[in-house]
Design a protein around this motif. Sequence first.
Motif, PDB file in Angstrom:
ATOM      1  N   LYS A 216       3.837  96.266  17.272  1.00 11.94           N
ATOM      2  CA  LYS A 216       3.087  95.245  16.548  1.00 11.94           C
ATOM      3  C   LYS A 216       3.227  95.476  15.046  1.00 11.94           C
ATOM      4  O   LYS A 216       2.661  96.437  14.503  1.00 11.94           O
ATOM      5  CB  LYS A 216       1.619  95.269  16.969  1.00 11.94           C
ATOM      6  CG  LYS A 216       1.406  94.885  18.432  1.00 11.94           C
ATOM      7  CD  LYS A 216      -0.073  94.817  18.782  1.00 11.94           C
ATOM      8  CE  LYS A 216      -0.270  94.389  20.239  1.00 11.94           C
ATOM      9  NZ  LYS A 216      -1.701  94.299  20.612  1.00 11.94           N
ATOM     10  N   GLU A 218       1.996  93.807  12.599  1.00  4.58           N
ATOM     11  CA  GLU A 218       0.764  93.602  11.834  1.00  4.58           C
ATOM     12  C   GLU A 218      -0.071  94.875  11.731  1.00  4.58           C
ATOM     13  O   GLU A 218      -0.898  95.022  10.820  1.00  4.58           O
ATOM     14  CB  GLU A 218      -0.073  92.478  12.435  1.00  4.58           C
ATOM     15  CG  GLU A 218      -0.339  92.615  13.917  1.00  4.58           C
ATOM     16  CD  GLU A 218       0.699  91.907  14.766  1.00  4.58           C
ATOM     17  OE1 GLU A 218       0.327  91.420  15.848  1.00  4.58           O
ATOM     18  OE2 GLU A 218       1.870  91.835  14.349  1.00  4.58           O
ATOM     19  N   GLU A 225       1.914  88.950   9.412  1.00  7.78           N
ATOM     20  CA  GLU A 225       1.184  88.298  10.502  1.00  7.78           C
ATOM     21  C   GLU A 225       2.146  87.520  11.390  1.00  7.78           C
ATOM     22  O   GLU A 225       3.067  86.867  10.908  1.00  7.78           O
ATOM     23  CB  GLU A 225       0.115  87.339   9.947  1.00  7.78           C
ATOM     24  CG  GLU A 225      -1.082  88.047   9.353  1.00  7.78           C
ATOM     25  CD  GLU A 225      -2.220  87.093   9.049  1.00  7.78           C
ATOM     26  OE1 GLU A 225      -2.098  85.903   9.430  1.00  7.78           O
ATOM     27  OE2 GLU A 225      -3.209  87.522   8.426  1.00  7.78           O
ATOM     28  N   PHE A 226       1.894  87.617  12.677  1.00  9.73           N
ATOM     29  CA  PHE A 226       2.697  86.879  13.648  1.00  9.73           C
ATOM     30  C   PHE A 226       2.378  85.395  13.544  1.00  9.73           C
ATOM     31  O   PHE A 226       1.214  84.998  13.480  1.00  9.73           O
ATOM     32  CB  PHE A 226       2.408  87.401  15.057  1.00  9.73           C
ATOM     33  CG  PHE A 226       3.043  86.594  16.144  1.00  9.73           C
ATOM     34  CD1 PHE A 226       4.411  86.668  16.369  1.00  9.73           C
ATOM     35  CD2 PHE A 226       2.278  85.738  16.936  1.00  9.73           C
ATOM     36  CE1 PHE A 226       5.008  85.921  17.386  1.00  9.73           C
ATOM     37  CE2 PHE A 226       2.867  84.988  17.944  1.00  9.73           C
ATOM     38  CZ  PHE A 226       4.230  85.083  18.165  1.00  9.73           C
ATOM     39  N   ASN A 229       6.775  82.044  18.232  1.00  6.48           N
ATOM     40  CA  ASN A 229       8.066  82.382  18.822  1.00  6.48           C
ATOM     41  C   ASN A 229       8.994  81.177  18.825  1.00  6.48           C
ATOM     42  O   ASN A 229       8.549  80.043  19.055  1.00  6.48           O
ATOM     43  CB  ASN A 229       7.894  82.871  20.259  1.00  6.48           C
ATOM     44  CG  ASN A 229       7.287  84.257  20.330  1.00  6.48           C
ATOM     45  OD1 ASN A 229       7.603  85.124  19.519  1.00  6.48           O
ATOM     46  ND2 ASN A 229       6.401  84.470  21.296  1.00  6.48           N
ATOM     47  N   ASN A 247      12.934  85.244  19.955  1.00 11.00           N
ATOM     48  CA  ASN A 247      12.739  85.799  18.610  1.00 11.00           C
ATOM     49  C   ASN A 247      11.418  85.322  18.040  1.00 11.00           C
ATOM     50  O   ASN A 247      10.951  84.232  18.364  1.00 11.00           O
ATOM     51  CB  ASN A 247      13.881  85.372  17.683  1.00 11.00           C
ATOM     52  CG  ASN A 247      15.234  85.818  18.206  1.00 11.00           C
ATOM     53  OD1 ASN A 247      15.976  85.026  18.762  1.00 11.00           O
ATOM     54  ND2 ASN A 247      15.549  87.088  18.057  1.00 11.00           N
ATOM     55  N   SER A 248      10.832  86.157  17.193  1.00 17.56           N
ATOM     56  CA  SER A 248       9.508  85.862  16.643  1.00 17.56           C
ATOM     57  C   SER A 248       9.562  85.552  15.157  1.00 17.56           C
ATOM     58  O   SER A 248      10.362  86.140  14.418  1.00 17.56           O
ATOM     59  CB  SER A 248       8.563  87.045  16.880  1.00 17.56           C
ATOM     60  OG  SER A 248       8.389  87.285  18.259  1.00 17.56           O
ATOM     61  N   TYR A 250       7.418  85.530  11.599  1.00 12.98           N
ATOM     62  CA  TYR A 250       6.292  86.197  10.945  1.00 12.98           C
ATOM     63  C   TYR A 250       6.054  85.599   9.566  1.00 12.98           C
ATOM     64  O   TYR A 250       6.992  85.117   8.913  1.00 12.98           O
ATOM     65  CB  TYR A 250       6.559  87.696  10.810  1.00 12.98           C
ATOM     66  CG  TYR A 250       6.425  88.459  12.108  1.00 12.98           C
ATOM     67  CD1 TYR A 250       5.224  89.048  12.473  1.00 12.98           C
ATOM     68  CD2 TYR A 250       7.513  88.586  12.974  1.00 12.98           C
ATOM     69  CE1 TYR A 250       5.094  89.752  13.667  1.00 12.98           C
ATOM     70  CE2 TYR A 250       7.397  89.280  14.171  1.00 12.98           C
ATOM     71  CZ  TYR A 250       6.185  89.859  14.506  1.00 12.98           C
ATOM     72  OH  TYR A 250       6.067  90.551  15.686  1.00 12.98           O
ATOM     73  N   CYS A 261       7.647  82.743   5.350  1.00  8.25           N
ATOM     74  CA  CYS A 261       8.026  82.871   6.758  1.00  8.25           C
ATOM     75  C   CYS A 261       9.462  83.364   6.925  1.00  8.25           C
ATOM     76  O   CYS A 261      10.349  83.011   6.146  1.00  8.25           O
ATOM     77  CB  CYS A 261       7.861  81.537   7.476  1.00  8.25           C
ATOM     78  SG  CYS A 261       6.144  81.042   7.655  1.00  8.25           S
ATOM     79  N   GLU A 265      12.458  91.245  13.283  1.00  8.52           N
ATOM     80  CA  GLU A 265      12.333  92.177  14.406  1.00  8.52           C
ATOM     81  C   GLU A 265      13.017  93.494  14.057  1.00  8.52           C
ATOM     82  O   GLU A 265      13.798  93.582  13.107  1.00  8.52           O
ATOM     83  CB  GLU A 265      12.954  91.596  15.672  1.00  8.52           C
ATOM     84  CG  GLU A 265      14.451  91.344  15.580  1.00  8.52           C
ATOM     85  CD  GLU A 265      14.987  90.662  16.829  1.00  8.52           C
ATOM     86  OE1 GLU A 265      15.957  91.198  17.392  1.00  8.52           O
ATOM     87  OE2 GLU A 265      14.446  89.610  17.233  1.00  8.52           O
TER      88      GLU A 265
END
Length: 381
Positions: A216, A218, A225-226, A229, A247-248, A250, A261, A265
Amino acid sequence: MAFHSQMFADDIPLPRGNVANWASIIVMLTSFTYMFFSTEVKIVAQQIVFQLFISFLAGSMVRLCEFLEECRHIPSRYKNGWMALNASFNLKGYGCGLVMFILFYCIVHEDKIGGVDFPSSLAWKINLCCFCYAFLKVFGFLNPTLAEISDICEKNKFNVAHGLAWSYYIGYLKFVLPNLEEGIKKYQCSVKNVPDCKENWKLYILIPFSCKIHDKLEKVDSRIEFFGNLPELCIDKAGIKARSYKNSIYAIYDQEDRPHCCILEYATPLRSLFEMSNDASAAFSKEQRLEQAKLFYVALENILNNSQECAGYFRLIPYDDDLEEGSMDSHFLSTKILKHLAQERMEYTVPEQTTWNEILTEDQLMISKSDVPQPLQSMNH
């Protein structure tokens, strides 16, 4: 069936043992026994001292040349000059051999080494040569140094880091990166108020040289912050139907609490290096882990830079976070990411109507109002 199983088992190489060292000991004892019974003990000892001195001197000169090369790499590969010296001279084996050499010398110190007649028979000379080389082999003087091993592994790509980098590329990045742009477009269509910062829409890969991978982000830095996805990428692979890759995104907050943004990862293969260094059976030290982490970054960067499919869809973020707890800034990671985002924006092709005041700089994070992402709460509505 048993026959085929036996044939398959025979094809698997066994781990190497210590047969070479034991064979060297036998050669050394056999040669010494022949010389002992063919001439006086003192003459044997004197000639051994003389031959070993020449061998040590020649070997030391070669390794001194290696040390001069390693001196160039002290800041990046070694903590200090002593570690570079140990890597070049293999001090443990070198020291053992030197101690034995001194003991031999003490036996014959009262006489001049050159003052005795050297036996002229060919068999005697051959046995003396065999004894000296077997002696140096037994005490590790002929073993390749750490610097030699590292050089061979790097040039022939035998390192753990090279294997991990290629596996990461072939098994993951080669599929994900070329489909990244399509995934971003789908995400923008499904989620409102997402800023169209094209220069940041690439995969930012974190490469900590400590190899500490946190699940995590964060929790590592409160300014990260997330956000969400990207749509899953499903590919049939290795017998797995519709294998999923995701993929995420953040939001990285700057000092003025403005979000930026990016798709972010860790390089997951680094976790393997970290686990190896904590497993005694792997015999993988912390120093080796650091070296392999740096080589992983170099290898991965080289692979991706030469990949036409992945060009323009990635940015590597290497950093050294192997510091004592409390000595690192709590926002070290977000600051590092923001600097890369700023540099990416500087390198991006700037439209004619855009002014330099709207460009992110490394010293002062400034962007145009039209590009400012909305607060996360409003994005979710």
